[in-house]
Scaffold this motif. Structure first.
Motif, PDB file in Angstrom:
ATOM      1  N   PHE A 193      -0.802   8.035  -7.025  1.00 57.07           N
ATOM      2  CA  PHE A 193      -0.040   9.120  -7.646  1.00 57.07           C
ATOM      3  C   PHE A 193      -0.782   9.625  -8.883  1.00 57.07           C
ATOM      4  CE2 PHE A 193       2.660   6.108  -5.546  1.00 57.07           C
ATOM      5  CZ  PHE A 193       3.615   6.873  -4.892  1.00 57.07           C
ATOM      6  N   ILE A 194      -0.464  10.848  -9.264  1.00 57.68           N
ATOM      7  CA  ILE A 194      -1.019  11.368 -10.521  1.00 57.68           C
ATOM      8  C   ILE A 194       0.099  11.409 -11.556  1.00 57.68           C
ATOM      9  CG2 ILE A 194      -1.955  13.397 -11.698  1.00 57.68           C
ATOM     10  CD1 ILE A 194      -3.657  13.983  -9.385  1.00 57.68           C
ATOM     11  N   LYS A 195      -0.183  10.760 -12.694  1.00 58.26           N
ATOM     12  CA  LYS A 195       0.798  10.735 -13.774  1.00 58.26           C
ATOM     13  C   LYS A 195       0.022  10.906 -15.085  1.00 58.26           C
ATOM     14  CE  LYS A 195       4.046   7.465 -15.819  1.00 58.26           C
ATOM     15  NZ  LYS A 195       4.465   6.080 -15.825  1.00 58.26           N
ATOM     16  N   ASN A 196       0.368  11.885 -15.851  1.00 57.91           N
ATOM     17  CA  ASN A 196      -0.309  12.173 -17.134  1.00 57.91           C
ATOM     18  C   ASN A 196      -1.839  12.263 -16.954  1.00 57.91           C
ATOM     19  OD1 ASN A 196       2.240  11.935 -18.241  1.00 57.91           O
ATOM     20  ND2 ASN A 196       1.922   9.776 -18.761  1.00 57.91           N
ATOM     21  N   ASN A 197      -2.251  12.910 -15.912  1.00 58.27           N
ATOM     22  CA  ASN A 197      -3.687  13.069 -15.630  1.00 58.27           C
ATOM     23  C   ASN A 197      -4.405  11.727 -15.383  1.00 58.27           C
ATOM     24  OD1 ASN A 197      -5.263  15.269 -15.101  1.00 58.27           O
ATOM     25  ND2 ASN A 197      -6.363  15.133 -17.057  1.00 58.27           N
ATOM     26  N   GLN A 198      -3.643  10.743 -14.969  1.00 55.58           N
ATOM     27  CA  GLN A 198      -4.232   9.442 -14.627  1.00 55.58           C
ATOM     28  C   GLN A 198      -3.804   9.074 -13.207  1.00 55.58           C
ATOM     29  OE1 GLN A 198      -2.310   7.114 -17.629  1.00 55.58           O
ATOM     30  NE2 GLN A 198      -3.954   7.417 -19.126  1.00 55.58           N
ATOM     31  N   LEU A 199      -4.595   8.203 -12.570  1.00 61.46           N
ATOM     32  CA  LEU A 199      -4.244   7.741 -11.221  1.00 61.46           C
ATOM     33  C   LEU A 199      -3.411   6.468 -11.318  1.00 61.46           C
ATOM     34  CD1 LEU A 199      -7.700   8.220  -9.442  1.00 61.46           C
ATOM     35  CD2 LEU A 199      -5.729   9.733  -9.331  1.00 61.46           C
ATOM     36  N   TRP A 200      -2.311   6.440 -10.610  1.00 62.52           N
ATOM     37  CA  TRP A 200      -1.407   5.292 -10.612  1.00 62.52           C
ATOM     38  C   TRP A 200      -1.104   4.886  -9.163  1.00 62.52           C
ATOM     39  CZ3 TRP A 200       1.743   3.193 -14.844  1.00 62.52           C
ATOM     40  CH2 TRP A 200       1.363   3.675 -16.105  1.00 62.52           C
ATOM     41  N   THR A 201      -0.752   3.611  -8.981  1.00 62.08           N
ATOM     42  CA  THR A 201      -0.240   3.181  -7.670  1.00 62.08           C
ATOM     43  C   THR A 201       1.282   3.029  -7.772  1.00 62.08           C
ATOM     44  OG1 THR A 201      -0.300   0.819  -8.129  1.00 62.08           O
ATOM     45  CG2 THR A 201      -2.318   1.784  -7.261  1.00 62.08           C
ATOM     46  N   ASN A 202       1.897   2.690  -6.658  1.00 59.74           N
ATOM     47  CA  ASN A 202       3.321   2.351  -6.683  1.00 59.74           C
ATOM     48  C   ASN A 202       3.525   1.155  -7.615  1.00 59.74           C
ATOM     49  OD1 ASN A 202       2.620   3.187  -3.741  1.00 59.74           O
ATOM     50  ND2 ASN A 202       4.803   3.563  -3.979  1.00 59.74           N
ATOM     51  N   MET A 203       4.776   0.939  -7.966  1.00 62.72           N
ATOM     52  CA  MET A 203       5.078  -0.230  -8.790  1.00 62.72           C
ATOM     53  C   MET A 203       5.370  -1.427  -7.871  1.00 62.72           C
ATOM     54  SD  MET A 203       7.905  -0.681 -11.738  1.00 62.72           S
ATOM     55  CE  MET A 203       6.939   0.043 -13.040  1.00 62.72           C
ATOM     56  N   MET A 204       4.816  -2.576  -8.209  1.00 63.95           N
ATOM     57  CA  MET A 204       5.116  -3.799  -7.451  1.00 63.95           C
ATOM     58  C   MET A 204       6.089  -4.627  -8.288  1.00 63.95           C
ATOM     59  SD  MET A 204       1.604  -5.074  -5.654  1.00 63.95           S
ATOM     60  CE  MET A 204       1.173  -6.111  -6.992  1.00 63.95           C
ATOM     61  N   LYS A 205       7.145  -5.078  -7.647  1.00 63.30           N
ATOM     62  CA  LYS A 205       8.132  -5.895  -8.367  1.00 63.30           C
ATOM     63  C   LYS A 205       8.202  -7.264  -7.696  1.00 63.30           C
ATOM     64  CE  LYS A 205      12.870  -5.919  -9.922  1.00 63.30           C
ATOM     65  NZ  LYS A 205      14.218  -5.548  -9.527  1.00 63.30           N
ATOM     66  N   ILE A 206       7.886  -8.287  -8.462  1.00 61.29           N
ATOM     67  CA  ILE A 206       7.833  -9.641  -7.906  1.00 61.29           C
ATOM     68  C   ILE A 206       8.927 -10.487  -8.552  1.00 61.29           C
ATOM     69  CG2 ILE A 206       6.367 -11.685  -7.601  1.00 61.29           C
ATOM     70  CD1 ILE A 206       3.952  -9.746  -8.148  1.00 61.29           C
ATOM     71  N   GLU A 207       9.780 -11.033  -7.709  1.00 56.73           N
ATOM     72  CA  GLU A 207      10.809 -11.973  -8.194  1.00 56.73           C
ATOM     73  C   GLU A 207      10.272 -13.373  -7.929  1.00 56.73           C
ATOM     74  OE1 GLU A 207      13.647 -11.116  -9.642  1.00 56.73           O
ATOM     75  OE2 GLU A 207      13.668  -8.961  -9.203  1.00 56.73           O
ATOM     76  N   TYR A 208       9.994 -14.108  -8.998  1.00 62.79           N
ATOM     77  CA  TYR A 208       9.406 -15.438  -8.820  1.00 62.79           C
ATOM     78  C   TYR A 208      10.461 -16.525  -9.036  1.00 62.79           C
ATOM     79  CZ  TYR A 208       6.443 -19.491  -9.482  1.00 62.79           C
ATOM     80  OH  TYR A 208       5.878 -20.728  -9.370  1.00 62.79           O
ATOM     81  N   GLY A 210       9.720 -19.815  -7.668  1.00 63.24           N
ATOM     82  CA  GLY A 210       8.988 -21.088  -7.613  1.00 63.24           C
ATOM     83  C   GLY A 210       8.029 -21.076  -6.442  1.00 63.24           C
ATOM     84  N   ASP A 211       6.987 -21.915  -6.543  1.00 62.62           N
ATOM     85  CA  ASP A 211       5.963 -21.928  -5.488  1.00 62.62           C
ATOM     86  C   ASP A 211       6.519 -22.317  -4.124  1.00 62.62           C
ATOM     87  OD1 ASP A 211       4.085 -21.100  -7.196  1.00 62.62           O
ATOM     88  OD2 ASP A 211       3.038 -23.028  -7.402  1.00 62.62           O
ATOM     89  N   ASP A 212       7.521 -23.182  -4.120  1.00 61.95           N
ATOM     90  CA  ASP A 212       8.049 -23.685  -2.853  1.00 61.95           C
ATOM     91  C   ASP A 212       9.234 -22.860  -2.351  1.00 61.95           C
ATOM     92  OD1 ASP A 212       9.432 -24.487  -5.043  1.00 61.95           O
ATOM     93  OD2 ASP A 212       9.965 -26.469  -4.293  1.00 61.95           O
ATOM     94  N   LYS A 213       9.505 -21.706  -2.982  1.00 62.46           N
ATOM     95  CA  LYS A 213      10.659 -20.882  -2.583  1.00 62.46           C
ATOM     96  C   LYS A 213      10.200 -19.499  -2.118  1.00 62.46           C
ATOM     97  CE  LYS A 213      14.113 -23.119  -5.483  1.00 62.46           C
ATOM     98  NZ  LYS A 213      13.370 -24.022  -6.383  1.00 62.46           N
ATOM     99  N   GLU A 214      11.144 -18.776  -1.504  1.00 66.91           N
ATOM    100  CA  GLU A 214      10.859 -17.392  -1.116  1.00 66.91           C
ATOM    101  C   GLU A 214      10.784 -16.541  -2.377  1.00 66.91           C
ATOM    102  OE1 GLU A 214      10.959 -15.286   1.954  1.00 66.91           O
ATOM    103  OE2 GLU A 214      10.062 -17.140   2.690  1.00 66.91           O
ATOM    104  N   ASN A 215       9.750 -15.754  -2.501  1.00 63.52           N
ATOM    105  CA  ASN A 215       9.581 -14.902  -3.684  1.00 63.52           C
ATOM    106  C   ASN A 215       9.444 -13.453  -3.241  1.00 63.52           C
ATOM    107  OD1 ASN A 215       9.333 -17.137  -5.696  1.00 63.52           O
ATOM    108  ND2 ASN A 215       7.574 -17.621  -4.426  1.00 63.52           N
ATOM    109  N   PRO A 216      10.560 -12.742  -3.155  1.00 60.97           N
ATOM    110  CA  PRO A 216      10.490 -11.379  -2.596  1.00 60.97           C
ATOM    111  C   PRO A 216       9.695 -10.416  -3.468  1.00 60.97           C
ATOM    112  CG  PRO A 216      12.675 -11.845  -3.442  1.00 60.97           C
ATOM    113  CD  PRO A 216      11.907 -13.122  -3.554  1.00 60.97           C
ATOM    114  N   ILE A 217       9.009  -9.510  -2.786  1.00 57.05           N
ATOM    115  CA  ILE A 217       8.205  -8.500  -3.483  1.00 57.05           C
ATOM    116  C   ILE A 217       8.616  -7.122  -2.981  1.00 57.05           C
ATOM    117  CG2 ILE A 217       5.857  -7.575  -3.719  1.00 57.05           C
ATOM    118  CD1 ILE A 217       5.012 -10.616  -3.424  1.00 57.05           C
ATOM    119  N   ASP A 218       8.863  -6.241  -3.912  1.00 59.10           N
ATOM    120  CA  ASP A 218       9.231  -4.864  -3.557  1.00 59.10           C
ATOM    121  C   ASP A 218       8.122  -3.917  -3.973  1.00 59.10           C
ATOM    122  OD1 ASP A 218      11.643  -5.156  -2.353  1.00 59.10           O
ATOM    123  OD2 ASP A 218      12.795  -5.074  -4.215  1.00 59.10           O
TER     124      ASP A 218
END
Lengths: 253, 291
Positions: A193-208, A210-218
């Protein structure tokens, strides 16, 4: 952004374009396009030099039956995931929600415009690509390696030409501190995406949790932006990939 | 005579025999497309679970099994007793078995090898002194194409008995080599230079981390062992370019790669002996010039 606007060439005209460490020459002869490129040791800002001499470094040529004098550059994300190592490793405390901004190098698609369609001539990375291996030597994954500075305040971003800013929210919902040394950006699911004349990607949202659990990412859309390049793969339509991406270890290792 | 012969044939062709013959032909005519179809259905089902190599072998095995069943059924229609046929086949089998022990050994070895999945078509394997790309894995032998474009057939029995290396089994490999530097070198600087060269190499993987270690103090040099990971596709390019880069960089940094050398220590006694030898040599020279 001006650099991504279509450029019309006269016959036998050459242009020199600099983006970050990539320096390349384009020449239009009337029936063919010629490209020559190399990487500089130091990085530079965007620049286009008209009517310059064509320097034959790594040269490639494409021939057409019709004259296609219009060419344009399209920013794309790397064709493999990018494993970023942070210059200053950071820890996310238990219960904290942080937003970090990371700059990853872009690649450039060199495209010509024909009356019917757009044709890709070549994809070039703006820096020489360094390969690395993510995971076990038996069944890991090939990625590009990059070193970056993690910035936690949008105002403090020192934007480098040709880089793409990737905003990442990490919500540490576990009861222990999470050491953030490196991060894998799965480029196939992100758009540009273009934002303020800069290149950006989508936002990644990580719910952490624990290592041994499901960690959903949006993967979230960016507001008030113009999409320049759509993601290569649609995460919602690929259940197999959702399983792969939902593994937190594939993002942070 | 002709009339007699014709009569014999007419006597043989009875309605029962014609019925048997028709049943025999019908079994073959209907059975043949049927087993073809059945083979296709079974392979469509098995194809989901097998790799192309196992699929090919399974397809042949199923086809020949179905064909034997069809022929036996057809012969049964003609009135052949299956037990007699099997008895005859048994005797015939023993004879054939004695004559083709090696082939059966290869066949069984082939079955084991396919089930073991040590390698598949397209892999690069090394067996004995032969290295090549696997062209096909058949019931009796494996066919290889060497890198200088020779076609090599290795019987399966040999493959089962020998140590086999699958060079391209895993996606990444480590290229290992040693390089010696002179004893007067600054070792920490040498280590730093080697790491920089690896880091700048386009083919070398960043992770797993490369190995740079001193392996021994050799006769003429201090030897470093270097292990760098690369994808199997880039393996040779990586190994080659690293050696070139290191050589060039060592020259630029004045790091000496010494030739094999010996240090001679001469004691006072040895010194006197050398002086005497030189005197004799000079006197001989003078004498020869006078003559």
């Amino acid at each position: 952004m001006k650099i991504f606007d279509p450029m019309n060439f006269q016959e036998n005209e050459s242009k020199k374009i600099k983006i970050h460490r990539l320096e390349f020459w384009l020449r239009y002869t009337g029936e063919s396009w010629e490209l020559s490129y190399h990487y500089q040791n130091e990085y530079d800002n965007f620049s286009i030099e008209n009517n310059c001499s064509f320097e034959p470094f790594k040269t490639e040529k494409w021939v057409f039956s019709e004259p296609y004098p219009t060419i344009f550059l399209k920013p794309v994300l790397a064709d493999k995931p990018v494993l970023t190592e942070f210059k200053n490793p950071t820890s996310v405390l238990a219960g904290e929600k942080i937003c970090l901004f990371e700059q990853i190098p872009a690649s450039i698609d060199i495209m010509i415009k024909t009356p019917k369609k757009e044709i890709k001539l070549k994809q070039l990375s703006i820096i020489p690509e360094q390969l690395t291996w993510l995971g076990d030597p038996l069944d890991g994954e090939l990625c590009y390696h990059d070193t970056a500075e993690a910035v936690f305040n949008e105002k403090l971003i020192q934007y480098q030409s040709g880089a793409i800013i990737c905003p990442i929210i990490i919500n540490n919902q576990s009861n222990h501190t999470y050491p953030l040394k490196q991060l894998v950006i799965r480029t196939e699911f992100l758009g540009i995406f273009i934002k303020n004349n800069q290149l950006w990607t989508n936002m990644m949202k990580i719910e952490y949790y624990g290592d041994d659990k499901e960690n959903p990412i949006d993967i979230l859309p960016l507001e008030n932006t113009v999409q320049l390049t759509p993601p290569r793969e649609d995460i919602r339509q690929q259940s197999r990939l959702i399983k792969r991406i939902s593994n937190f270890r594939s993002f942070i290792s | 005579m002709d009339i007699m012969n014709n009569l014999q044939i007419y006597n043989w062709i009875t309605p029962e025999r014609i019925t048997l013959l028709v049943r025999f032909l019908l079994t073959l005519v209907i059975g043949f497309p049927l087993i073809k179809l059945l083979n296709k259905i079974i392979m469509k089902f098995l194809g989901k679970y097998l790799n192309p190599q196992s699929e090919m072998v399974a397809e042949r095995f199923i086809w020949y099994t179905l064909l034997v069943i069809l022929v036996v059924s057809a012969l049964n229609q003609l009135g052949f007793k299956l037990s007699a046929l099997l008895g005859a086949a048994g005797i015939f089998g023993v004879a054939i078995g004695f004559a083709s022990q090696t082939s059966f050994s290869n066949l069984i070895s082939g079955m084991f090898m396919i089930s073991e999945k040590s390698f598949s078509v397209g892999d690069v394997i090394k067996i004995g002194g032969t290295t090549g790309i696997v062209l096909s894995i058949d019931l009796l032998s494996v066919k290889l194409r060497t890198f200088d474009n020779q076609y090599i057939r290795i019987p399966n029995e040999n493959l089962i008995k020998s140590e086999l290396t699958n060079i391209s089994k895993f996606p990444i490999r480590r290229t290992d080599f040693e390089i010696g530097v002179a004893y007067h070198s600054n070792l920490r600087n040498v280590e730093k230079v080697i790491k920089e060269v690896i880091n700048d190499n386009h083919f070398a993987l960043k992770e797993p981390s490369p190995l740079v270690t001193i392996v021994n103090f050799g006769d003429s040099s201090i030897n470093f062992k270097i292990g760098v990971w690369a994808t199997k596709e880039n393996f040779i390019d990586c190994s080659n370019s690293l050696k070139m880069d290191l050589f060039e960089r060592f020259q630029a940094e004045n790091i000496e790669i010494p030739f094999p050398q010996r240090v001679l220590s001469i004691s006072d006694n040895d010194h006197n002996l050398i002086q005497q030898a030189l005197t004799i040599k000079n006197s001989l020279k003078e004498k020869s010039s006078i003559d």
